[in-house]
Structure formats: structure tokens, C-alpha cells
Scaffold this active site. Sequence first.
Site, mmCIF file in Angstrom:
data_model
loop_
_atom_site.group_PDB
_atom_site.id
_atom_site.type_symbol
_atom_site.label_atom_id
_atom_site.label_comp_id
_atom_site.label_asym_id
_atom_site.label_seq_id
_atom_site.Cartn_x
_atom_site.Cartn_y
_atom_site.Cartn_z
ATOM 1 N N SER A 86 -28.735 60.136 3.109
ATOM 2 C CA SER A 86 -27.790 61.044 2.452
ATOM 3 C C SER A 86 -26.855 61.743 3.426
ATOM 4 O O SER A 86 -26.068 62.596 3.015
ATOM 5 C CB SER A 86 -28.555 62.102 1.651
ATOM 6 O OG SER A 86 -29.442 62.767 2.508
ATOM 7 N N THR A 193 -28.018 66.447 1.523
ATOM 8 C CA THR A 193 -27.053 67.077 2.428
ATOM 9 C C THR A 193 -27.735 68.015 3.413
ATOM 10 O O THR A 193 -28.632 68.756 3.028
ATOM 11 C CB THR A 193 -26.081 67.922 1.581
ATOM 12 O OG1 THR A 193 -25.356 67.042 0.751
ATOM 13 C CG2 THR A 193 -25.139 68.733 2.444
ATOM 14 N N THR A 211 -22.611 65.369 4.869
ATOM 15 C CA THR A 211 -23.256 64.595 3.801
ATOM 16 C C THR A 211 -22.533 63.275 3.538
ATOM 17 O O THR A 211 -21.335 63.151 3.832
ATOM 18 C CB THR A 211 -23.256 65.423 2.492
ATOM 19 O OG1 THR A 211 -24.042 64.758 1.510
ATOM 20 C CG2 THR A 211 -21.849 65.609 1.939
ATOM 21 N N ARG A 221 -14.516 60.164 -4.897
ATOM 22 C CA ARG A 221 -15.134 61.464 -5.214
ATOM 23 C C ARG A 221 -15.437 62.259 -3.923
ATOM 24 O O ARG A 221 -15.966 61.739 -2.959
ATOM 25 C CB ARG A 221 -16.431 61.222 -5.991
ATOM 26 C CG ARG A 221 -17.167 62.505 -6.431
ATOM 27 C CD ARG A 221 -18.235 62.911 -5.455
ATOM 28 N NE ARG A 221 -19.037 64.034 -5.958
ATOM 29 C CZ ARG A 221 -19.911 64.700 -5.213
ATOM 30 N NH1 ARG A 221 -20.112 64.372 -3.960
ATOM 31 N NH2 ARG A 221 -20.596 65.701 -5.720
ATOM 32 N N VAL A 222 -15.066 63.527 -3.952
ATOM 33 C CA VAL A 222 -15.366 64.443 -2.853
ATOM 34 C C VAL A 222 -16.217 65.570 -3.421
ATOM 35 O O VAL A 222 -15.946 66.076 -4.511
ATOM 36 C CB VAL A 222 -14.046 64.995 -2.253
ATOM 37 C CG1 VAL A 222 -14.319 66.151 -1.310
ATOM 38 C CG2 VAL A 222 -13.289 63.888 -1.534
ATOM 39 N N GLY A 223 -17.253 65.932 -2.700
ATOM 40 C CA GLY A 223 -18.150 66.976 -3.191
ATOM 41 C C GLY A 223 -17.787 68.352 -2.668
ATOM 42 O O GLY A 223 -16.661 68.607 -2.213
ATOM 43 N N ASP A 224 -18.760 69.234 -2.728
ATOM 44 C CA ASP A 224 -18.548 70.615 -2.287
ATOM 45 C C ASP A 224 -18.608 70.778 -0.768
ATOM 46 O O ASP A 224 -18.019 71.712 -0.214
ATOM 47 C CB ASP A 224 -19.620 71.527 -2.908
ATOM 48 C CG ASP A 224 -21.029 71.079 -2.505
ATOM 49 O OD1 ASP A 224 -21.305 69.851 -2.576
ATOM 50 O OD2 ASP A 224 -21.845 71.928 -2.119
ATOM 51 N N THR A 244 -26.515 72.778 -1.337
ATOM 52 C CA THR A 244 -26.859 71.374 -1.503
ATOM 53 C C THR A 244 -27.074 71.114 -2.996
ATOM 54 O O THR A 244 -27.263 72.045 -3.766
ATOM 55 C CB THR A 244 -28.116 71.007 -0.689
ATOM 56 O OG1 THR A 244 -28.406 69.623 -0.867
ATOM 57 C CG2 THR A 244 -29.321 71.816 -1.112
ATOM 58 N N GLY A 245 -27.018 69.856 -3.379
ATOM 59 C CA GLY A 245 -27.185 69.522 -4.789
ATOM 60 C C GLY A 245 -25.887 69.010 -5.377
ATOM 61 O O GLY A 245 -24.987 68.578 -4.654
ATOM 62 N N GLY A 247 -22.582 68.875 -6.185
ATOM 63 C CA GLY A 247 -21.484 69.668 -5.649
ATOM 64 C C GLY A 247 -20.502 70.182 -6.676
ATOM 65 O O GLY A 247 -19.888 71.242 -6.477
#
Length: 332
Positions: A86, A193, A211, A221-224, A244-245, A247
Site C-alpha cells: 500500500s 498508508t 501511499t 484517482r487521487v486520495g487525501d 489513513t483510510g 481518503g
Amino acid sequence: MIDRRKFIGRITAAGALSLVPRIVKSETIFSSATVDTNSLPVIISTWNHGLDANEEAIRVLNDGNSIVDAVEQGVWIPEADPKNMSVGLGGFPDREGIVTLDASIMGPDGNAGSVCFLENIVHPISVARLVMDKTPHVMLSGSGALQFALENGFKKENLLTPEAKKAWKKALLKHDYEPHPNWENEPNKFHDTIGLLGVDKNGNIAGACTTSGMGFKIRGRVGDSPIIGAGLFVDNEIGAATATGMGELVIKTVGSFLVVELMRNGRSPQEAVEEAVMRIVNKVPEHQKYQIGYIAVNKNGETGAYCLKPGFNYALYKNGTNSLIDSKSYYK
Ligand code: SD4
């Protein structure tokens, strides 16, 4: 309004009389002389891969390097670990089978750098650091981030390991797209992450977050994690937080910034992370399907951790001991 007395009480476990707060534009700013350094340095990071990352961060700090060096090099450990599916090398790819990475870093001077949708670089955190140190910008993305990395001496590498490729092929067969709330509960014990926060012996704070994002995500896709204020936020006068989690839930509530602002307004790190999780519970109807975990630290090295569902743990280095701790959760 800021409850100054409550805040002062928290920030000075050792000696309130030595405090000289000054009010600037409705914010309470403290000089470093007000920090209670008794339990510093402190390093806190997400999930069990945080144990090794913390050790490395402390080693780097003890070698006389800065807190920014420490958080950056701490997260190099999971980034370079091909078994960690991850983060960095060996991370799960997106739906097309391509590993794309997100990372961010912030230092005590309030400077920040991040990269998102970056391919083929083992240490995205160091590209983020370079964005922070060497450019007037905060965030570079995709092919531009890769170009910047290559121009600055990073090597292009294949990040897709045979194991991650196998997992991707298996996931494709299912034809669904349900991000898993908690990779830790999966049979193969996948990690997640890494967000790592550090406070040095003088109370200077930095944070890093890196991450490969949600496994098998939609391409692009881009996360937090690379978004300053969502996956990571540091304010050297107050503290830091990382997430984490899933996003999307963190972005919708600007989670890490929220945690730091709650601390600014007098909450302890634990109260702040609990309130930020409650914000998700109250504002994001689909939250029950997902996991979110926050960790936070304030300038004195007091920490907090909280998550939506059981299963999130974090590594804490404090008073010379590095331990893995199960986070309290909103749902039992
Ligand atoms: C993301 N927050 O990309 C990251 C990944 C993560 O549990 O922490 N997953 O949304």
C-alpha cells in the site's frame, strides 16, 4: 472563540508561569520557550509498518538531522519495502494495473510539498520534499511530477511486483469496486498508508504521508494523502495530524486541518481526533462502509488516535520506547 485558559492549561503541563502568550489576529501564538520538552522527541505513525519507520526517524534525528529529514527518511522504509502493498514499491496498482503514488510533507516553517498520481518513483516523499524545498509550488501531479523527479536525478523504476500484479488480476475478476475498509483484516495482512508525525526535542514539528492509495482505484484517482490539510497538516505552533483510510471522507471534511484547528482551540490531541471522526459520522452518510484513522500530536508530544471501526493501530515512539497500540474506535 479561543478558550485561551484551557489551551494554556494543556500546553503547559510543567509550568504555566513561564508562559508568555501573545495574541495575533485572534490566534494564540506561543514562543518555543513555552514548550514542555520532557517527553520529546516523539514520533507517531499509522499502522504496524510505523514501528520500523519510527525507529528510522529516531535514528535520523539522533544522528543530528532535522525533524524534516527524520519524517522523510522514516517513511522511506515502507516505501522501499516490496512486501508492503500500500506504499511505494509493491503497492497495489490502479484498475489498469499501473501503480500511482501520492505523498506529502510539511515542515516546522509551514512549508509544504506534495506529489500525486506519480508513477515509477520508489520514494515519492522525496519528490514531495524537493517540491517543497526547491520550487515556489506545493503540488505537482502525474507526468509533470515524474518529469520533475527525473530532471532532479530520481530513477524510473517498475513498481509493480509480481504479487501486486497477481492481486490486481484477481480483483479484476470480481468486477466490483468496493474499497476495503481495513486492509489489516485481510488474510494477507496488507498494510495501508503511512502517515508519520514527529516532534524533535525542541518542539519543532514535521509530518510525512505516503501511499499507493486505494487498491485498484479508477485511473486518475487521487486520495487525501497528498492534499495539504486533508491527509496531512502541520502547524509548528500547535501540532500536526495525518489520516489513513478512505481518503474521500477525509477530503470532504478537510480532516487533518480540522484536527489541528481543534487543538488550536483548546482540544487535546485525543479530543481533536475524536471530534474529526465524529464530523465524518455526522456529515458523510456513506461512512459506515469505510475505515478512517487519525493520529495527532501537539507541541508537547501529547498524542491522540481514533478511527471509525476497530482494526486501526499506530506506532508510538515516546520516552525511548517504540510500541504498537490499538486505536479506540467510534463503532465497536
Ligand atoms: C487514500 N488514504 O488514498 C489513502 C489510502 C489509505 O486506507 O489510507 N487507505 O485514500
